[in-house]
Scaffold this active site. Structure first.
Site, PDB file in Angstrom:
ATOM      1  N   HIS A   1       0.822  -1.203   0.000  1.00 22.38           N
ATOM      2  CA  HIS A   1       0.000   0.000   0.000  1.00 22.38           C
ATOM      3  C   HIS A   1       0.862   1.260   0.000  1.00 22.38           C
ATOM      4  O   HIS A   1       2.073   1.204   0.207  1.00 22.38           O
ATOM      5  CB  HIS A   1      -0.924   0.012   1.218  1.00 22.38           C
ATOM      6  CG  HIS A   1      -0.146  -0.087   2.506  1.00 22.38           C
ATOM      7  ND1 HIS A   1       0.537   0.974   3.044  1.00 22.38           N
ATOM      8  CD2 HIS A   1       0.085  -1.145   3.323  1.00 22.38           C
ATOM      9  CE1 HIS A   1       1.130   0.593   4.157  1.00 22.38           C
ATOM     10  NE2 HIS A   1       0.886  -0.701   4.345  1.00 22.38           N
TER      11      HIS A   1
ATOM     12  N   ASP B   1       4.106  -4.629   3.774  1.00 23.14           N
ATOM     13  CA  ASP B   1       5.545  -4.881   3.815  1.00 23.14           C
ATOM     14  C   ASP B   1       5.834  -6.248   4.415  1.00 23.14           C
ATOM     15  O   ASP B   1       6.775  -6.935   4.015  1.00 23.14           O
ATOM     16  CB  ASP B   1       6.276  -3.783   4.603  1.00 23.14           C
ATOM     17  CG  ASP B   1       5.621  -3.454   5.936  1.00 23.14           C
ATOM     18  OD1 ASP B   1       4.663  -4.134   6.336  1.00 23.14           O
ATOM     19  OD2 ASP B   1       6.068  -2.476   6.581  1.00 23.14           O
TER      20      ASP B   1
END
Length: 483
Positions: free
Chosen positions: A121, A396
């Site tokens: 994102h 991540d």
């Protein structure tokens, strides 16, 4: 889901405040974050708020370097026949040259069949501020939605039914950052980053090579996201950039309930992963070198000894401030390299990539889905007759174990909007299937593969050490470490 959202539940089930991390769009180190800075910091250069759109157009293709300092040491080890060992080692392979015909602009011997993109994102508000320091003002105007990122979309579960409950997002809404916004929310900068990534994909798969139709078609493009607002909005912004808001139909963004999510390491849904990783999270801040540096930075920042803080929390707030041009403590610039290094050191200790089962439980089911999509395309499965693109909006903490399993982790935290792309090609003459993997626009040589264009058989063999069917995954999750 991001690391601290997962493991803080392990370390302290009753503690609701969690933290996660971020990075810059291009992966460069930001050298400073002066208190009087009012632009958006990206790497070693910045753009004022006003001309940000022109800034993206000018710099979105800026080259990135991600060579691993340990490359020479680890690459030699990875060639001794064991694909699993090569994948466990943290190294990034330099991009091999593309075929000469492609460099000259001629016809490639490979014909593109399918594209799958895992993307982080965009920039967002921090999950928690560093305690005992000047707090940044996370005001609502930082979350303004640019009109050009809008598309007509609907969020459903994997079957098309209404969107399931989102307990992680609900948890964010129980606290408010200074300035009035919630933690973990996609910002205007993050929306622009994902729109820019969509435009990059448009150039690659629509403008340069007419692979996709120039408007969104649900039969051609599949979009899946974790059930968290920032990833859902990131997916929407990427689609807007990819198709310039042109769509034949509503964009369905599919998601699933938290207990069965496989787009991030699921500590809530997998008992064995929780048992294996919980103590390693607690240990990570107590490792001698990390503990010594943590004590030093706490003293430098004036953080009281009783405050619960670690390098992942510090990096999270630091990078979020830098990305949005918000003031950081001046002393933090002297510690930036250490913060980056120690945050990654913690991640490597927690994920324990030297043990196959850890990565299996983190991303095994996801890798199985990616391989299954490619195999179905090769076998011309009716369900994929028109499908050309799979988009997965993740975190991540999804990308890092995937990079570890692929054997290309460079020991750098994935920046906002970082992407792993897997392309399936067919050789025009032999009809053999090949896979090409890239990370943030750089082609990668996967350990166990004979070239950047990796025969599908070799790629499947390289991933076989980590890929898990859903049944095998559930069976492992119900075991204990002693089983």
């Amino acid at each position: 889901m991001d690391l601290l959202e997962q493991v803080c539940v392990i370390a302290s089930p009753d503690e609701k405040e969690t933290t996660r991390t971020g990075g810059s769009r291009y992966g460069h180190e930001v050298s400073r974050c002066p208190a009087d800075h009012r632009g958006f910091a990206f790497g070693r250069w910045s753009s004022p708020v006003g001309p940000l759109d022109r800034f993206w157009q000018r710099h979105r293709n800026r080259p990135r370097l991600h060579w691993c300092p340990m490359r020479k040491h680890w690459v030699r080890v990875g060639v001794f026949g064991s694909v699993g060992l090569g994948s466990m080692l943290w190294s990034e392979k330099r991009a091999e040259p593309v075929p000469a015909a492609e460099r000259r602009g001629g016809a490639s011997p490979y014909e593109l069949q399918l594209v799958q993109v895992l993307f982080r994102h965009g920039a967002r508000t921090p999950l928690k501020s560093i305690p005992d320091i000047l707090e940044a003002q996370w005001v609502p105007k930082l979350l303004a939605v640019p009109s050009y990122t809008q598309v007509n979309y609907v969020v459903t579960d994997l079957t098309g039914a209404p969107r399931p409950p989102a307990p992680v997002e609900d948890n964010y809404r129980t606290s408010t950052l200074t300035g009035g916004t919630y933690p973990g929310q996609l910002t205007t900068v993050g929306m622009q980053q994902l729109y820019a990534l969509g435009e990059k994909l448009r150039k690659r798969y629509i403008d340069d090579v007419p692979f996709l139709m120039p408007e969104f078609h649900p039969a051609e493009v599949y979009v899946r996201s974790t059930n968290i607002v920032r990833t859902i909005e990131s997916a929407k912004c990427l689609v807007a950039g990819l198709f310039h808001q042109k769509q034949r139909d509503v964009v369905p963004i599919l998601t699933t309930e938290a207990e069965s999510e496989i787009l991030y390491p699921n500590y809530h849904g997998c008992k064995l992963l929780k048992l294996m990783s919980g103590h390693r999270w607690l240990e990570s801040s107590q490792l001698p070198d990390i503990a010594a540096d943590l004590k030093g930075i706490q003293s430098a920042l004036g953080i009281a000894p009783h405050q619960r803080v670690d390098f992942i929390l510090i990096r999270d707030d630091m990078v979020a401030r830098e990305t949005h041009g918000l003031p950081c403590p001046p002393v933090l610039s002297n510690w930036r390299t250490t913060v980056e290094q120690r945050a990654v050191d913690m991640i490597c200790h927690i994920y324990e990539p030297s043990k196959r089962q850890s990565l299996q439980l983190c991303v095994g089911p996801l890798l199985h889905i990616l391989l299954g999509n490619m195999e179905d395309k090769v076998q011309r499965a009716p369900s994929l007759q028109d499908r050309k693109l799979f988009l997965y909006s993740v975190h991540d903490t999804t990308l890092m174990p995937c990079l570890m399993a692929l054997g290309i982790f460079d020991r750098k935290w994935p920046p906002y909007a970082a992407e792993i792309t897997m392309e399936l090609h067919q050789h025009r003459v032999t009809k053999e299937a090949f896979v090409k993997v890239s990370y943030i626009g750089q082609d990668q040589l996967i350990p166990g593969c004979s070239g950047v264009y990796c025969p599908l058989k070799e790629f499947k063999e390289a991933m076989s050490a980590y890929s898990l069917t859903s049944d095998h995954y559930r069976s492992l999750c119900n075991q204990t470490p002693e089983d």
